[in-house]
Design an enzyme around this catalytic site. Structure first.
Site, PDB file in Angstrom:
ATOM      1  N   TRP A   1     -27.761  25.357 -36.330  1.00 35.97           N
ATOM      2  CA  TRP A   1     -26.295  25.471 -36.250  1.00 35.97           C
ATOM      3  C   TRP A   1     -25.824  25.353 -34.812  1.00 35.97           C
ATOM      4  CZ3 TRP A   1     -23.632  25.012 -40.537  1.00 35.97           C
ATOM      5  CH2 TRP A   1     -24.164  25.465 -41.746  1.00 35.97           C
TER       6      TRP A   1
ATOM      7  N   ASP B   1     -40.285  16.600 -37.041  1.00 37.21           N
ATOM      8  CA  ASP B   1     -39.707  16.630 -35.692  1.00 37.21           C
ATOM      9  C   ASP B   1     -39.729  15.238 -35.057  1.00 37.21           C
ATOM     10  OD1 ASP B   1     -38.499  17.751 -33.522  1.00 37.21           O
ATOM     11  OD2 ASP B   1     -40.303  18.647 -32.687  1.00 37.21           O
TER      12      ASP B   1
ATOM     13  N   LEU C   1     -44.257  17.201 -59.124  1.00 38.38           N
ATOM     14  CA  LEU C   1     -44.290  17.673 -57.732  1.00 38.38           C
ATOM     15  C   LEU C   1     -43.095  18.582 -57.505  1.00 38.38           C
ATOM     16  CD1 LEU C   1     -45.322  17.214 -54.673  1.00 38.38           C
ATOM     17  CD2 LEU C   1     -43.502  15.506 -54.535  1.00 38.38           C
TER      18      LEU C   1
ATOM     19  N   HIS D   1     -31.954  11.014 -38.011  1.00 39.06           N
ATOM     20  CA  HIS D   1     -32.061  11.826 -39.229  1.00 39.06           C
ATOM     21  C   HIS D   1     -31.969  10.934 -40.470  1.00 39.06           C
ATOM     22  CE1 HIS D   1     -31.898  15.183 -36.604  1.00 39.06           C
ATOM     23  NE2 HIS D   1     -30.598  15.139 -36.366  1.00 39.06           N
TER      24      HIS D   1
END
Ligand code: FPP
Length: 253
Positions: free
Chosen positions: A79, A30, A141, A47
């Site tokens: 969305w 966040d 991983l 982002h």
């Protein structure tokens, strides 16, 4: 002869108990929008820069032997964001899968996705399916990206499919237990997260892994996701190692 030089790990890392590294770390990434706003940049730039933090986190997890890293990259609620931002997030996943593919293979990273794949644009969906198939045998991983993911939707979807198997007789009510339901979740086969990190200063779960985090240790930090680096990851693991996990029982002597 002089003392041997300390390893880079012992110089910069808090003293971690390598025998108690969380097997599965889940992260709510966040703060991308606020990071961008603070710089006068569009949210999409947050982002995009957040992808650098993703790379650093994968590296840190590999270095310390974390087995599964789940990242909340796009929620079913996302969305509702402006169309341009949604488009930028979709594009970012597609680009990241292309740009990072060789590195993921070389690093032995297995890519998985948790979320409703079907409503993604067909080309992106195909790309995701290809990367899942091509990295299936990688062992170092598991990178599990929660994309078009909602915790309640996941449980409803699981119950719906479980219901179908009940109706067809493949399952009987007596055989339904926690493990049985778990096999219908997107995370089937993965251990529950040991540690959930949320960056960006908010202290809530936001519909993330509702079933899986029943006994997960929660860690909240103020740093915006694009600034999250190795030191923040190690601080979260160090904090986790201070916790005494009881899973509803009593503490070990
Ligand atoms: C939340 O910040 C972040 C997201 C909704 C997207 C996270 C995506 C990435 C870091 C990049 C893509 C990652 C992969 C693995 C492809 P926010 O926008 O809600 O920030 P704010 O709370 O400051 O507005």
């Amino acid at each position: 002869m002089s003392d041997p030089q300390p390893s880079p790990r012992s110089v910069i890392a808090p003293a971690l108990d390598l025998a108690r590294i969380p097997s599965h770390i889940a992260i709510i990434m966040d703060g991308n929008g606020r990071w961008a706003a603070a710089r006068g940049l569009p949210r999409a730039a947050g982002h995009r820069t957040g992808l650098d933090a993703v790379r650093r986190t994968i590296e840190g997890c590999r270095e310390y032997g974390v087995r599964v890293l789940t990242l909340y990259a796009f929620s079913t609620e996302n969305w509702r964001r402006p169309a341009g931002e949604v488009e930028a997030l979709m594009r970012l996943l597609g680009e990241a899968l292309i740009d990072e593919f060789d590195d993921l293979m070389e690093a032995g990273v297995q890519f998985r996705m948790s979320g409703e794949l079907h409503s993604l644009e067909p080309a992106l969906r195909e790309q995701v399916e290809q990367v899942i198939a091509l990295t299936r045998d990688n062992k170092t991983l598991v990178l599990n990206v929660a994309y078009n993911y909602g915790g309640r939707a996941e449980i409803i979807d699981a119950v719906r499919r479980l219901g179908r198997d009940l109706a067809s007789g493949r399952l009987t009510p007596q055989t339904i237990d926690e493990a049985a339901l778990g096999r219908y979740l997107y995370t089937a086969g993965l251990p529950d997260p040991d540690l959930l990190i949320r960056t960006g200063g908010e202290q809530r779960i936001s519909n993330f892994l509702l079933w899986q985090i029943a006994y997960t240790e929660l860690y909240f930090c103020d740093v915006y996701w694009p600034d999250f680096d190795r030191s923040h990851l190690l601080a979260a693991i160090a904090d986790y190692q201070q916790r005494r996990r009881r899973f509803g029982g009593v503490e070990d002597a």
